[in-house]
Write a protein that holds these residues in place. Structure first.
Motif, mmCIF file in Angstrom:
data_model
loop_
_atom_site.group_PDB
_atom_site.id
_atom_site.type_symbol
_atom_site.label_atom_id
_atom_site.label_comp_id
_atom_site.label_asym_id
_atom_site.label_seq_id
_atom_site.Cartn_x
_atom_site.Cartn_y
_atom_site.Cartn_z
ATOM 1 N N PRO A 24 -6.073 1.392 -1.200
ATOM 2 C CA PRO A 24 -5.867 1.174 -2.423
ATOM 3 C C PRO A 24 -4.499 1.349 -2.966
ATOM 4 O O PRO A 24 -3.522 1.587 -1.847
ATOM 5 N N PHE A 25 -4.175 1.089 -4.125
ATOM 6 C CA PHE A 25 -2.737 1.088 -4.652
ATOM 7 C C PHE A 25 -2.649 2.461 -5.781
ATOM 8 O O PHE A 25 -3.419 2.366 -6.637
ATOM 9 N N ASN A 26 -1.753 3.203 -5.541
ATOM 10 C CA ASN A 26 -1.665 4.215 -6.426
ATOM 11 C C ASN A 26 -0.099 4.736 -6.475
ATOM 12 O O ASN A 26 0.682 4.773 -5.625
ATOM 13 N N GLU A 27 0.288 5.122 -7.745
ATOM 14 C CA GLU A 27 1.388 5.549 -8.199
ATOM 15 C C GLU A 27 2.269 6.701 -6.976
ATOM 16 O O GLU A 27 3.163 6.711 -6.718
ATOM 17 N N ILE A 28 1.207 7.434 -6.838
ATOM 18 C CA ILE A 28 1.524 8.652 -5.918
ATOM 19 C C ILE A 28 2.053 8.028 -4.589
ATOM 20 O O ILE A 28 2.516 8.715 -3.718
ATOM 21 N N PRO B 87 -0.270 -8.220 -9.265
ATOM 22 C CA PRO B 87 0.497 -7.214 -10.296
ATOM 23 C C PRO B 87 0.066 -7.510 -11.769
ATOM 24 O O PRO B 87 0.044 -8.744 -11.859
ATOM 25 N N LEU B 88 0.325 -6.583 -12.667
ATOM 26 C CA LEU B 88 0.123 -7.057 -13.948
ATOM 27 C C LEU B 88 1.320 -7.461 -14.581
ATOM 28 O O LEU B 88 2.593 -7.326 -14.135
ATOM 29 N N LEU B 89 1.039 -8.390 -15.398
ATOM 30 C CA LEU B 89 2.104 -9.241 -15.956
ATOM 31 C C LEU B 89 2.872 -8.387 -17.032
ATOM 32 O O LEU B 89 2.234 -7.368 -17.816
ATOM 33 N N HIS C 245 0.947 -1.356 0.076
ATOM 34 C CA HIS C 245 0.018 -0.037 0.157
ATOM 35 C C HIS C 245 1.118 1.251 -0.008
ATOM 36 O O HIS C 245 0.705 2.289 -0.822
ATOM 37 N N THR C 246 1.999 1.298 0.996
ATOM 38 C CA THR C 246 2.872 2.229 0.643
ATOM 39 C C THR C 246 4.415 1.543 1.151
ATOM 40 O O THR C 246 4.442 0.358 1.658
ATOM 41 N N PRO C 247 5.476 1.969 0.932
ATOM 42 C CA PRO C 247 6.767 1.343 1.138
ATOM 43 C C PRO C 247 6.781 1.149 2.598
ATOM 44 O O PRO C 247 7.500 0.069 2.881
ATOM 45 N N SER D 108 2.950 2.883 -4.433
ATOM 46 C CA SER D 108 2.379 1.553 -3.705
ATOM 47 C C SER D 108 3.157 0.316 -4.888
ATOM 48 O O SER D 108 3.686 0.764 -5.899
ATOM 49 N N ASP D 109 3.244 -0.763 -4.569
ATOM 50 C CA ASP D 109 3.910 -1.924 -5.178
ATOM 51 C C ASP D 109 3.198 -3.138 -4.996
ATOM 52 O O ASP D 109 3.225 -3.702 -4.061
ATOM 53 N N LEU D 110 2.507 -3.629 -6.134
ATOM 54 C CA LEU D 110 1.754 -4.937 -5.880
ATOM 55 C C LEU D 110 2.554 -6.193 -5.610
ATOM 56 O O LEU D 110 2.108 -7.259 -5.012
#
Length: 221
Positions: free
Chosen positions: A165-169, A219-221, A140-142, A172-174
């Motif tokens: 949630p997961f967000n670039e800002i 995570p997306l492949l 969720h956050t580092p 986040s790292d799935l």
């Protein structure tokens, strides 16, 4: 305020759930996150528990809905100690990180607070009569952490925002999240105190909740 199990309480909900452990010692009360509503925390005076006895606050991550009133708490409780992981420390301790704290999502400004201790790895934090197992669970956050405490032979897991949630800002790292959820499943907790979706028990419901969100957030492949 509602008792979950001996000496562990759900203080209330205001944007996030705030939990509390009564250490039954001179070390007083430990908050798990602080939330955004100081009045909610002030109203804990029941079960022989007093607001003035809050001495510690473990922050599970750097988002405003979990840390919003920390500065207010520090003004009213001059000896309170705040704890968080070092990877979320900068947005907690420094101004102008509204993206990382998500303060801009709520239309508010976060007031920084100084951390007493920054965790760098999984560790045991002994406070009074309790061991707080600090578990680094990035995703969720580092610097997201979860906290495990035992009461009456039951493992109580404070796993805030396991759903995202997961967000670039947020950074986040799935992939990290998947590993974190697998780590939490290995704990076989009896009770899960989540940040927004309530309290889950017994063990099989804890497992179902974690596995559900682990499956949804691949995570997306």
């Amino acid at each position: 305020m509602k008792q979950i199990i001996k000496n562990i309480y759900h203080v209330g909900d205001n944007e996030c759930s705030v939990y509390m452990v009564d250490t039954q010692s001179d070390e007083g009360l430990v908050l798990i996150d602080a939330g955004m509503n100081l009045d909610m925390i002030r109203q804990i005076n029941s079960h022989g528990i007093l607001f003035e006895n809050i001495q510690h606050c473990i922050l599970t991550h750097c988002h405003i809905d979990h840390i919003g009133i920390c500065a207010q708490l520090s003004r009213e409780l001059s000896d309170i100690k705040f704890y968080a992981h070092e990877l979320d420390a900068v947005p907690i301790e420094k101004p102008n990180h509204d993206g990382r704290t998500a303060a801009s999502w709520y239309g508010v400004r976060y007031e920084p607070v100084k951390l007493y201790q920054k965790f760098t790895s999984d560790t045991i934090l002994r406070i009074g009569n309790y061991d707080f197992q600090i578990i680094h669970t990035p995703g969720h956050t580092p610097g997201s952490i979860s906290v495990l405490v035992e009461s009456k032979g039951k493992k109580v897991l404070f796993g805030q925002d396991l759903h995202g949630p997961f967000n670039e800002i947020f950074l986040s790292d799935l992939q990290d999240y998947q590993l974190s959820m697998q780590k939490l499943l290995g704990l076989e907790a009896n009770i899960l105190c989540e940040g927004h979706f309530g309290i889950f028990q017994p063990n099989h419901r804890v497992k179902q909740y974690i596995e559900k969100h682990k499956r949804l957030n691949q995570p997306l492949l």
